[in-house]
Design a protein around this motif. Structure first.
Motif, PDB file in Angstrom:
ATOM      1  N   ASP A  91       0.829  -1.204   0.000  1.00  0.00           N
ATOM      2  CA  ASP A  91       0.000   0.000   0.000  1.00  0.00           C
ATOM      3  C   ASP A  91       0.863   1.254   0.000  1.00  0.00           C
ATOM      4  N   LYS A  92       1.948   1.215   0.797  1.00  0.00           N
ATOM      5  CA  LYS A  92       2.857   2.362   0.844  1.00  0.00           C
ATOM      6  C   LYS A  92       3.508   2.589  -0.512  1.00  0.00           C
ATOM      7  N   GLU A  93       3.956   1.485  -1.139  1.00  0.00           N
ATOM      8  CA  GLU A  93       4.571   1.604  -2.466  1.00  0.00           C
ATOM      9  C   GLU A  93       3.560   2.112  -3.489  1.00  0.00           C
ATOM     10  N   ALA A  94       2.335   1.617  -3.401  1.00  0.00           N
ATOM     11  CA  ALA A  94       1.296   2.078  -4.332  1.00  0.00           C
ATOM     12  C   ALA A  94       1.030   3.566  -4.126  1.00  0.00           C
ATOM     13  N   ALA A  95       1.005   4.008  -2.869  1.00  0.00           N
ATOM     14  CA  ALA A  95       0.796   5.430  -2.590  1.00  0.00           C
ATOM     15  C   ALA A  95       1.953   6.254  -3.142  1.00  0.00           C
ATOM     16  N   CYS A  96       3.181   5.754  -2.965  1.00  0.00           N
ATOM     17  CA  CYS A  96       4.349   6.465  -3.502  1.00  0.00           C
ATOM     18  C   CYS A  96       4.306   6.514  -5.026  1.00  0.00           C
ATOM     19  N   VAL A  97       3.957   5.389  -5.639  1.00  0.00           N
ATOM     20  CA  VAL A  97       3.854   5.347  -7.101  1.00  0.00           C
ATOM     21  C   VAL A  97       2.779   6.312  -7.579  1.00  0.00           C
ATOM     22  N   ALA A  98       1.643   6.319  -6.884  1.00  0.00           N
ATOM     23  CA  ALA A  98       0.555   7.234  -7.270  1.00  0.00           C
ATOM     24  C   ALA A  98       1.003   8.684  -7.134  1.00  0.00           C
ATOM     25  N   ARG A  99       1.750   8.977  -6.051  1.00  0.00           N
ATOM     26  CA  ARG A  99       2.229  10.344  -5.846  1.00  0.00           C
ATOM     27  C   ARG A  99       3.201  10.741  -6.961  1.00  0.00           C
ATOM     28  N   VAL A 100       4.120   9.835  -7.308  1.00  0.00           N
ATOM     29  CA  VAL A 100       5.082  10.131  -8.382  1.00  0.00           C
ATOM     30  C   VAL A 100       4.342  10.294  -9.705  1.00  0.00           C
ATOM     31  N   GLN A 101       3.391   9.379  -9.971  1.00  0.00           N
ATOM     32  CA  GLN A 101       2.625   9.490 -11.214  1.00  0.00           C
ATOM     33  C   GLN A 101       1.857  10.802 -11.272  1.00  0.00           C
ATOM     34  N   SER A 102       1.227  11.187 -10.165  1.00  0.00           N
ATOM     35  CA  SER A 102       0.438  12.413 -10.181  1.00  0.00           C
ATOM     36  C   SER A 102       1.336  13.624 -10.412  1.00  0.00           C
ATOM     37  N   ARG A 103       2.533  13.604  -9.805  1.00  0.00           N
ATOM     38  CA  ARG A 103       3.436  14.746 -10.008  1.00  0.00           C
ATOM     39  C   ARG A 103       3.938  14.796 -11.450  1.00  0.00           C
ATOM     40  N   ILE A 104       4.253  13.631 -12.022  1.00  0.00           N
ATOM     41  CA  ILE A 104       4.713  13.615 -13.422  1.00  0.00           C
ATOM     42  C   ILE A 104       3.577  14.031 -14.349  1.00  0.00           C
ATOM     43  N   LYS A 105       2.369  13.482 -14.096  1.00  0.00           N
ATOM     44  CA  LYS A 105       1.228  13.872 -14.924  1.00  0.00           C
ATOM     45  C   LYS A 105       0.944  15.366 -14.780  1.00  0.00           C
ATOM     46  N   GLY A 106       1.051  15.883 -13.555  1.00  0.00           N
ATOM     47  CA  GLY A 106       0.859  17.321 -13.345  1.00  0.00           C
ATOM     48  C   GLY A 106       1.877  18.135 -14.114  1.00  0.00           C
ATOM     49  N   TRP A 107       3.136  17.670 -14.072  1.00  0.00           N
ATOM     50  CA  TRP A 107       4.175  18.389 -14.808  1.00  0.00           C
ATOM     51  C   TRP A 107       3.896  18.345 -16.305  1.00  0.00           C
ATOM     52  N   PHE A 108       3.518  17.149 -16.837  1.00  0.00           N
ATOM     53  CA  PHE A 108       3.184  17.047 -18.265  1.00  0.00           C
ATOM     54  C   PHE A 108       2.002  17.947 -18.608  1.00  0.00           C
ATOM     55  N   TRP A 109       0.960  17.964 -17.751  1.00  0.00           N
ATOM     56  CA  TRP A 109      -0.195  18.809 -18.037  1.00  0.00           C
ATOM     57  C   TRP A 109       0.175  20.292 -17.994  1.00  0.00           C
ATOM     58  N   ARG A 110       1.047  20.676 -17.062  1.00  0.00           N
ATOM     59  CA  ARG A 110       1.460  22.092 -17.030  1.00  0.00           C
ATOM     60  C   ARG A 110       2.242  22.459 -18.288  1.00  0.00           C
ATOM     61  N   VAL A 111       3.111  21.550 -18.742  1.00  0.00           N
ATOM     62  CA  VAL A 111       3.848  21.800 -19.995  1.00  0.00           C
ATOM     63  C   VAL A 111       2.860  21.889 -21.148  1.00  0.00           C
ATOM     64  N   ARG A 112       1.904  20.946 -21.199  1.00  0.00           N
ATOM     65  CA  ARG A 112       0.907  20.949 -22.277  1.00  0.00           C
ATOM     66  C   ARG A 112       0.052  22.209 -22.227  1.00  0.00           C
ATOM     67  N   LEU A 113      -0.335  22.613 -21.005  1.00  0.00           N
ATOM     68  CA  LEU A 113      -1.142  23.826 -20.856  1.00  0.00           C
ATOM     69  C   LEU A 113      -0.367  25.052 -21.318  1.00  0.00           C
ATOM     70  N   LYS A 114       0.933  25.078 -21.002  1.00  0.00           N
ATOM     71  CA  LYS A 114       1.761  26.197 -21.449  1.00  0.00           C
ATOM     72  C   LYS A 114       1.821  26.235 -22.975  1.00  0.00           C
ATOM     73  N   LEU A 115       1.972  25.037 -23.590  1.00  0.00           N
ATOM     74  CA  LEU A 115       1.991  24.982 -25.050  1.00  0.00           C
ATOM     75  C   LEU A 115       0.634  25.381 -25.628  1.00  0.00           C
ATOM     76  N   MET A 116      -0.461  24.941 -24.962  1.00  0.00           N
ATOM     77  CA  MET A 116      -1.794  25.319 -25.444  1.00  0.00           C
ATOM     78  C   MET A 116      -2.006  26.825 -25.322  1.00  0.00           C
ATOM     79  N   LYS A 117      -1.486  27.431 -24.254  1.00  0.00           N
ATOM     80  CA  LYS A 117      -1.610  28.893 -24.112  1.00  0.00           C
ATOM     81  C   LYS A 117      -0.830  29.599 -25.217  1.00  0.00           C
ATOM     82  N   LEU A 118       0.376  29.085 -25.504  1.00  0.00           N
ATOM     83  CA  LEU A 118       1.153  29.674 -26.597  1.00  0.00           C
ATOM     84  C   LEU A 118       0.427  29.507 -27.929  1.00  0.00           C
TER      85      LEU A 118
END
Length: 171
Positions: A91-118
Motif C-alpha cells: 500500500d505504501k509503495e502504491a501510494a508512492c507510485v501514485a504520488r510520483v505518477q500524479s506529479r509527473i502527470k501534473g508536470w506534463f499537463w502544465r507543460v501541455r497547458l503552457k503549449l496550449m496557451k502559446l
C-alpha cells in the motif's frame, strides 16, 4: 524335667530349642509375609511407575500437542503479521507510485497547458491580424468608393415591349 519349665540345665536347653524353633518358625512366616509384602510393594511400585509413566506420556503427548497448537497459532499469527506488513508495504509503495505518477502527470499537463496557451496566443494573433487587415481593406474601400450601397428591392416590369427594372438601394 524336660518340659522346659526352667529347672536345671536340660530344661533350659530344651526350652531354648523350642524358642529357637518358634523363632525360626516365626521368622519364616515373617519372611514369607515380608516377601509377599515386598512382592506386593514391588507390584504396587511397578503399577505406580506404569501409571506415572503413562500419565507422563499422556501429559507429554498433550504437552506436545499443546506446543504444536501454540506453535501453529504463533506461526499463523506471525504469518498474519508478515502478510499485514507486506500489505502495508504494498500500500505504501502504491501510494508512492501514485504520488510520483500524479506529479509527473501534473508536470506534463502544465507543460501541455503552457503549449496550449502559446498556441492560443498564436491563434489570437493570426485571427486579430486577419480581422485588422479586413477592417483596413473595408476602410480603404469606403474611402475610395464611399459608403456601401445595399440593394433593398428590385422589380422588373415590361412596358411597351421594353423591360424596365426598378431597383431600390440604400446607403
Amino acid at each position: 524335667g524336660g518340659d522346659g519349665g526352667g529347672d536345671g540345665a536340660g530344661g533350659w536347653i530344651a526350652h531354648f530349642g523350642q524358642v529357637r524353633w518358634a523363632t525360626l518358625r516365626v521368622s519364616a512366616i515373617e519372611d514369607a509375609r515380608r516377601a509377599a509384602r515386598n512382592k506386593s510393594i514391588r507390584w504396587q511400585a511397578a503399577t505406580f511407575l506404569q501409571k506415572v509413566y503413562r500419565g507422563w506420556e499422556k501429559f507429554a503427548s498433550w504437552k506436545r500437542l499443546r506446543l504444536r497448537l501454540r506453535t501453529h497459532h504463533v506461526q499463523s499469527e506471525h504469518l498474519e503479521q508478515r502478510r499485514a506488513a507486506a500489505q502495508r508495504q504494498r500500500d505504501k509503495e502504491a501510494a508512492c507510485v501514485a504520488r510520483v505518477q500524479s506529479r509527473i502527470k501534473g508536470w506534463f499537463w502544465r507543460v501541455r497547458l503552457k503549449l496550449m496557451k502559446l498556441a492560443a496566443v498564436q491563434c489570437q494573433r493570426v485571427g486579430r491580424g486577419y480581422n485588422a487587415r479586413r477592417r483596413r481593406e473595408a476602410m480603404e474601400r469606403e474611402r475610395l468608393e464611399g459608403l456601401p450601397v445595399v440593394q433593398m428591392y428590385q422589380r422588373g416590369v415590361e412596358v411597351s415591349g421594353t423591360p424596365l427594372i426598378v431597383t431600390v438601394k440604400r446607403c
